[in-house]
Design an enzyme around this catalytic site. Structure first.
Site, PDB file in Angstrom:
ATOM      1  N   SER A 216      40.666  23.112  40.496  1.00 62.93           N
ATOM      2  CA  SER A 216      41.733  23.995  40.041  1.00 62.93           C
ATOM      3  C   SER A 216      41.304  24.723  38.779  1.00 62.93           C
ATOM      4  CB  SER A 216      43.008  23.192  39.762  1.00 62.93           C
ATOM      5  OG  SER A 216      43.489  22.588  40.940  1.00 62.93           O
ATOM      6  N   HIS A 217      42.032  25.795  38.454  1.00 59.47           N
ATOM      7  CA  HIS A 217      41.758  26.521  37.226  1.00 59.47           C
ATOM      8  C   HIS A 217      42.440  25.802  36.074  1.00 59.47           C
ATOM      9  CE1 HIS A 217      41.329  29.774  34.336  1.00 59.47           C
ATOM     10  NE2 HIS A 217      40.584  30.436  35.213  1.00 59.47           N
ATOM     11  N   ALA A 218      41.740  25.698  34.941  1.00 60.82           N
ATOM     12  CA  ALA A 218      42.282  24.939  33.821  1.00 60.82           C
ATOM     13  C   ALA A 218      43.452  25.637  33.143  1.00 60.82           C
ATOM     14  CB  ALA A 218      41.186  24.676  32.794  1.00 60.82           C
TER      15      ALA A 218
END
Length: 370
Positions: A216-218
């Site tokens: 996932s994107h942080a």
């Protein structure tokens, strides 16, 4: 071009130049050659790294530790436009193939590749890809919340080879304009450090590093993998509030989420990621991956199927754009991807992968005759 190269970083730079038509003479140790030749035996008995990085080159076996070997090396260098090396710290100076060559040949382009660069407390340290990933902080922001992880390919080497390649091209253009060569230096730490620009700025000026978030994107949500009912993973990529609204209305069929205060903006969605992921997963669990894709297409939401490497090799986009080409190797023909830059008026020169010392005699003969 003469290259005293091994492993990944320097060979990646010179292979790209070979694809453009450069004559690259690769100097290898007698008997063993480039250490990358023995990394594995996965490509019909050859090492995958070596096959990837060394097509289009001429291989000469040369014991540069002997006077005779050094004499041949210096003959090669005397005829070269570019000299590339990523030997152990200090080795190039001992062999007389460092940037000092330009004192007598100012038109020469030299490219020295190292782990940490000349000068400073780390200059004499050996460096490998994983170690540079660790030193630049990349491992600290990669992986899951529980487990820091390295990137699954040699990203530090690739970054370094890319900057060496573009640096050499820039130096060639400079020489064409001025007649003067250049002494280039590329360190792995600084090359990967450039690619760490976003997390570096985020950390230094934001006070905290980006969190490890797996796939996932942080700092953006929803942005990452979600399983459909058939087990296939679909990765989402939402970038703005218009897309968020379309996603809620068309894909999730839950328009009320657009006004839910927990998800009112990206910052709120990141802060409440667990609840957001649960809501998305609940809907996706009722849909096949094809049904999810149909809804995403209708909504105009960016997405990707989570493919394996084997599935990437069969990617329909690569096939449709005719990106595969045959390349000859000592073990027979293989298929390789075209380089990513497409020239409208020509194609890259994807010549064979050399056997160890395959060109020793022809190169020696050429030296005697010129």
């Amino acid at each position: 071009m003469v290259s005293l190269e091994q492993a990944v970083a320097a060979p990646f730079a010179t292979r790209q130049l070979a694809d453009l038509g450069a004559r690259v003479i690769k100097v290898e140790r007698p008997g063993t050659g480039d250490l990358a030749r023995s990394y594995d035996t996965t490509v019909r008995g050859m090492a995958s790294h070596f096959v990837w990085l060394n097509r289009g080159k001429e291989s000469i076996e040369l014991d540069v530790k002997t006077p005779a070997g050094r004499e041949i090396l210096h003959q090669l260098v005397a005829r070269a436009d570019v000299v590339v090396q990523n030997l152990a710290p200090g080795a190039a100076e001992r062999l007389g193939v460092s940037a000092e060559l330009r004192e007598t040949r100012p038109e020469l382009i030299t490219c020295d590749i190292s782990g940490y660069g000349a000068g400073g407390p780390y200059s004499d340290r050996k460096a490998y890809d994983l170690l540079i990933q660790c030193e630049t902080g990349l491992v600290s922001i990669t992986g899951t919340e529980e487990t820091p992880s390295k990137v699954g390919m040699s990203i530090a080497d690739a970054a370094t080879g890319t900057y060496a390649y573009t640096g050499i091209l820039t130096a060639l253009l400079h020489r064409e304009q001025t007649g003067q060569g250049s002494a280039l230096e590329i360190s792995m730490l600084e090359a990967l450090g450039e690619w760490m620009g976003y997390p570096l700025l985020y950390t230094v000026y934001g006070g905290t590093p980006p969190k490890r978030a797996g796939a996932s994107h942080a700092t953006i949500a929803p942005y990452g993998p979600f399983p459909a009912a058939d087990g296939r993973i679909i990765n989402l990529g939402l970038q703005n509030e218009r897309e968020w609204s379309r996603f809620c209305e068309v894909v999730l069929e839950l328009p009320a989420l657009t006004t839910d205060p927990r998800f009112a903006g990206n910052a709120e969605r990141v802060a409440n990621r667990a609840e957001l992921d649960t809501a998305i997963a609940k809907v996706f669990a009722t849909l096949s991956s094809e049904e999810v894709v149909e809804r995403l297409e209708e909504a105009g939401i960016a997405y990707a199927r989570q493919r394996t490497v084997a599935e990437f090799a069969e990617h329909p986009q690569l096939a449709a754009r005719h990106r595969w080409r045959p390349v000859r190797t000592p073990a027979g023909e293989i298929q390789a991807l075209l380089p990513p830059v497409t020239f409208a008026d020509g194609t890259p020169d994807m010549r064979p992968v050399p056997a160890l010392g395959e060109h020793t005699e022809p190169i020696l003969r050429w030296l005697r005759e010129t």
